[in-house]
Design a protein around this motif. Structure first.
Motif, PDB file in Angstrom:
ATOM      1  N   MET A   1       0.841  -1.191   0.000  1.00  0.00           N
ATOM      2  CA  MET A   1       0.000   0.000   0.000  1.00  0.00           C
ATOM      3  C   MET A   1       0.880   1.246   0.000  1.00  0.00           C
ATOM      4  O   MET A   1       1.859   1.345   0.733  1.00  0.00           O
ATOM      5  CB  MET A   1      -0.914   0.001   1.221  1.00  0.00           C
ATOM      6  N   ILE A   2       0.541   2.224  -0.857  1.00  0.00           N
ATOM      7  CA  ILE A   2       1.308   3.459  -0.945  1.00  0.00           C
ATOM      8  C   ILE A   2       1.000   4.343   0.260  1.00  0.00           C
ATOM      9  O   ILE A   2      -0.168   4.607   0.555  1.00  0.00           O
ATOM     10  CB  ILE A   2       0.963   4.216  -2.245  1.00  0.00           C
ATOM     11  N   PRO A   3       2.030   4.807   0.975  1.00  0.00           N
ATOM     12  CA  PRO A   3       1.775   5.673   2.132  1.00  0.00           C
ATOM     13  C   PRO A   3       1.071   6.966   1.722  1.00  0.00           C
ATOM     14  O   PRO A   3       1.194   7.427   0.586  1.00  0.00           O
ATOM     15  CB  PRO A   3       3.190   5.958   2.666  1.00  0.00           C
ATOM     16  N   HIS A   4       0.333   7.549   2.652  1.00  0.00           N
ATOM     17  CA  HIS A   4      -0.351   8.801   2.386  1.00  0.00           C
ATOM     18  C   HIS A   4       0.680   9.919   2.210  1.00  0.00           C
ATOM     19  O   HIS A   4       1.623  10.046   2.991  1.00  0.00           O
ATOM     20  CB  HIS A   4      -1.289   9.141   3.547  1.00  0.00           C
ATOM     21  N   LEU A   5       0.502  10.707   1.167  1.00  0.00           N
ATOM     22  CA  LEU A   5       1.434  11.789   0.890  1.00  0.00           C
ATOM     23  C   LEU A   5       1.167  12.964   1.825  1.00  0.00           C
ATOM     24  O   LEU A   5       0.011  13.341   2.044  1.00  0.00           O
ATOM     25  CB  LEU A   5       1.303  12.234  -0.564  1.00  0.00           C
ATOM     26  N   PRO A   6       2.214  13.583   2.343  1.00  0.00           N
ATOM     27  CA  PRO A   6       2.012  14.730   3.230  1.00  0.00           C
ATOM     28  C   PRO A   6       1.551  15.955   2.458  1.00  0.00           C
ATOM     29  O   PRO A   6       1.902  16.137   1.292  1.00  0.00           O
ATOM     30  CB  PRO A   6       3.402  14.958   3.832  1.00  0.00           C
ATOM     31  N   ASP A   7       0.769  16.785   3.092  1.00  0.00           N
ATOM     32  CA  ASP A   7       0.354  18.061   2.533  1.00  0.00           C
ATOM     33  C   ASP A   7       1.362  19.100   3.018  1.00  0.00           C
ATOM     34  O   ASP A   7       1.177  19.742   4.048  1.00  0.00           O
ATOM     35  CB  ASP A   7      -1.060  18.405   2.997  1.00  0.00           C
ATOM     36  N   LEU A   8       2.446  19.242   2.271  1.00  0.00           N
ATOM     37  CA  LEU A   8       3.555  20.065   2.731  1.00  0.00           C
ATOM     38  C   LEU A   8       3.201  21.552   2.799  1.00  0.00           C
ATOM     39  O   LEU A   8       3.848  22.307   3.529  1.00  0.00           O
ATOM     40  CB  LEU A   8       4.776  19.855   1.827  1.00  0.00           C
ATOM     41  N   GLU A   9       2.190  21.988   2.064  1.00  0.00           N
ATOM     42  CA  GLU A   9       1.794  23.388   2.134  1.00  0.00           C
ATOM     43  C   GLU A   9       1.359  23.765   3.551  1.00  0.00           C
ATOM     44  O   GLU A   9       1.525  24.897   3.982  1.00  0.00           O
ATOM     45  CB  GLU A   9       0.647  23.676   1.157  1.00  0.00           C
ATOM     46  N   ALA A  10       0.798  22.788   4.270  1.00  0.00           N
ATOM     47  CA  ALA A  10       0.306  23.051   5.622  1.00  0.00           C
ATOM     48  C   ALA A  10       1.427  23.108   6.654  1.00  0.00           C
ATOM     49  O   ALA A  10       1.187  23.455   7.808  1.00  0.00           O
ATOM     50  CB  ALA A  10      -0.721  21.994   6.028  1.00  0.00           C
ATOM     51  N   ARG A  11       2.647  22.746   6.256  1.00  0.00           N
ATOM     52  CA  ARG A  11       3.782  22.824   7.176  1.00  0.00           C
ATOM     53  C   ARG A  11       4.263  24.275   7.238  1.00  0.00           C
ATOM     54  O   ARG A  11       4.432  24.930   6.219  1.00  0.00           O
ATOM     55  CB  ARG A  11       4.917  21.914   6.713  1.00  0.00           C
ATOM     56  N   SER A  12       4.505  24.738   8.441  1.00  0.00           N
ATOM     57  CA  SER A  12       4.872  26.138   8.636  1.00  0.00           C
ATOM     58  C   SER A  12       6.386  26.288   8.779  1.00  0.00           C
ATOM     59  O   SER A  12       7.113  25.295   8.877  1.00  0.00           O
ATOM     60  CB  SER A  12       4.194  26.653   9.906  1.00  0.00           C
ATOM     61  N   PRO A  13       6.888  27.535   8.839  1.00  0.00           N
ATOM     62  CA  PRO A  13       8.313  27.738   9.122  1.00  0.00           C
ATOM     63  C   PRO A  13       8.743  27.206  10.487  1.00  0.00           C
ATOM     64  O   PRO A  13       9.939  27.083  10.760  1.00  0.00           O
ATOM     65  CB  PRO A  13       8.464  29.268   9.044  1.00  0.00           C
ATOM     66  N   TRP A  14       7.790  26.912  11.366  1.00  0.00           N
ATOM     67  CA  TRP A  14       8.123  26.353  12.670  1.00  0.00           C
ATOM     68  C   TRP A  14       8.209  24.821  12.638  1.00  0.00           C
ATOM     69  O   TRP A  14       8.445  24.201  13.671  1.00  0.00           O
ATOM     70  CB  TRP A  14       7.075  26.779  13.705  1.00  0.00           C
ATOM     71  N   SER A  15       7.990  24.217  11.499  1.00  0.00           N
ATOM     72  CA  SER A  15       8.012  22.756  11.420  1.00  0.00           C
ATOM     73  C   SER A  15       9.439  22.247  11.278  1.00  0.00           C
ATOM     74  O   SER A  15      10.387  23.014  11.097  1.00  0.00           O
ATOM     75  CB  SER A  15       7.158  22.274  10.247  1.00  0.00           C
ATOM     76  N   ALA A  16       9.581  20.928  11.364  1.00  0.00           N
ATOM     77  CA  ALA A  16      10.907  20.301  11.281  1.00  0.00           C
ATOM     78  C   ALA A  16      10.790  18.959  10.564  1.00  0.00           C
ATOM     79  O   ALA A  16       9.713  18.362  10.494  1.00  0.00           O
ATOM     80  CB  ALA A  16      11.478  20.085  12.686  1.00  0.00           C
ATOM     81  N   ASN A  17      11.901  18.519   9.997  1.00  0.00           N
ATOM     82  CA  ASN A  17      12.031  17.177   9.412  1.00  0.00           C
ATOM     83  C   ASN A  17      11.140  16.941   8.197  1.00  0.00           C
ATOM     84  O   ASN A  17      10.831  15.794   7.860  1.00  0.00           O
ATOM     85  CB  ASN A  17      11.746  16.098  10.470  1.00  0.00           C
TER      86      ASN A  17
END
Length: 448
Positions: A1-17
């Motif tokens: 099963m293909i893992p769910h793709l992250p919605d990177l737009e929702a990641r903020s400048p305070w995010s990591a990794n």
């Protein structure tokens, strides 16, 4: 099963990794023994941010949670013209008194359910026209009851896609006040979103709640925060009717206690390693955060809990106990945490009354059942929860489903099992960007 793709737009400048496709958890070589501090409560942070922005004067919020959800809230307030300054763990906000300086613009709420539910009412109570949009998943999550209530009170919406979902254009000319009804069974955030805005209506608002309220304690948290900023609502004896007077929030200095939902993962760390984890800055007796109930479950599983005046300490045990059923009605964010502990108990554990978590960042009931099954653990899915049976998990690559709570809960399996890998570790930035760093600081091996 293909893992769910992250919605990177929702990641903020305070995010990591965000550049790390997966993380491997390596069990600690010995029982964990440590003392930590956890960032401020997401729920309190975003309530306080919006209320302080509506208030008159400068507020100081101490112990701010710097995560994606709080970033997008601050970003929206800044675009509305509200001066916000972040200095270390304190945020200073010069409130607008209910009159947004920028009467039009485009606002982005990311994947933050609290922002998507708290901001529309606050905007509708003012005057202007704003476009709101959110992440892919946030655009699928329910908003209809809240937007319907705001329409009844005078707000106008134009939808860019599905009716009464993000994205939309909100045209505001104040709220009329009067009687309004909301369901309690879908999300307490609808109720909170209306209550936060209510003082700025032209007439007092009386809110009637239909049905049992999901996570009623979060409504109490909203009312308590409103009272701290000078607005006291009146509720009926059964809590199904709330009347909010007209008025203006008054700026103040406001402390934000640690996020108990995040604390649960670290207390579970102690439980699984027969270790000890102490979290400072939290008073279990006075907190309004309902996830504190996980301490009762940990005690039921055989752990020792020490509740101090300004700390909570959990001491693990050699064999966790099972063989019981527990309602997650009040503390549903801990459903995944307990589900991750359950394979290591001496009997099955059934979790109930959590049907609404199917509508969070993912269908959390279906998702945790799928991932536990990958580990070879027997699990039964119910409409409102699940039953997890004891077993010996096998190594596996687990899908975080772009859900911070899935990733943090699944990481707990790796405390006892070698070869546990989890996709998209960056998703924890929604509420705790430093989660894996804190695990590492407590002796857990973290490999990207």
């Amino acid at each position: 099963m293909i893992p769910h793709l992250p919605d990177l737009e929702a990641r903020s400048p305070w995010s990591a990794n965000n550049d790390k496709p997966e993380v491997k958890i390596v069990p600690p070589s010995s029982a964990v023994d440590g003392k930590i501090r956890v960032p401020g409560s997401k729920s309190l942070t975003n309530r306080a941010l919006v209320i302080a922005a509506l208030a008159k004067g400068r507020s100081a919020l101490h112990g701010i949670l710097q995560s994606d959800d709080s970033y997008w809230c601050i970003d929206a307030l800044t675009k509305l013209g509200v001066p916000v300054a972040v200095e270390g763990e304190t945020v200073y906000i010069d409130g607008c008194g209910g009159k947004w300086p920028n009467p039009s613009g485009e606002l982005y709420v990311g994947a933050a359910g609290t922002v998507a539910r708290f901001l529309p009412g606050a905007l509708a109570a003012g005057s202007g026209a704003w476009s709101l949009r959110g992440s892919r998943r946030m655009s699928e999550r329910p908003l209809a009851p809240l937007l319907g209530a705001l329409t009844h009170l005078g707000a106008e919406f134009e939808y860019g896609g599905k009716e009464r979902c993000l994205p939309f254009l909100l045209r505001a000319n104040g709220l009329r006040g009067g009687e309004v009804t909301l369901p309690g069974t879908t999300s307490s955030q609808f109720i909170s979103g209306l209550l936060i805005a209510a003082p700025y209506a032209r007439e007092p608002i009386t809110l009637h709640i239909e049905g049992e309220v999901v996570q009623r304690d979060y409504v109490r948290m909203t009312l308590d925060t409103m009272a701290s900023f000078g607005i006291t609502a009146e509720g009926s004896a059964d809590g199904q009717t709330i009347t909010v007077p007209t008025g203006r929030y008054q700026a103040r200095s406001f402390p934000l206690e640690p996020d108990v939902s995040t604390c649960g993962y670290f207390w579970a760390l102690a439980a699984l390693t027969a270790g000890r984890v102490r979290i400072d800055g939290l008073d279990a007796a006075s907190t309004t955060q309902p996830d504190i109930e996980i301490l009762d479950v940990l005690e039921r599983m055989g752990c020792t809990v020490l509740r101090g005046e300004n700390f909570v300490e959990v001491q693990g045990t050699g064999q966790l106990k099972g063989g019981f059923m527990v309602s997650m009605k009040k503390s549903s964010d801990q459903t995944l945490t307990i589900a991750a502990l359950a394979p290591f108990a001496d009997g099955p554990i059934t979790l109930t009354d959590a049907a609404h978590i199917r509508h969070h960042e993912c269908d959390r009931i279906s998702a945790i059942c799928a991932e536990l099954s990958k580990l070879g653990i027997r699990v039964e899915e119910h409409h409102d929860g699940l039953t997890v049976y004891p077993g010996t998990p096998v190594p596996a690559l687990l899908d975080s489903h772009d859900d911070h709570r899935m990733a943090m809960a699944l990481s707990l399996i790796g405390l006892r099992v070698h070869g546990i890998r989890i996709t998209d570790p960056g998703c924890v930035s929604k509420t705790c960007p430093g989660y894996f760093d804190q695990l590492s600081g407590l002796g857990v091996g973290i490999e990207y």
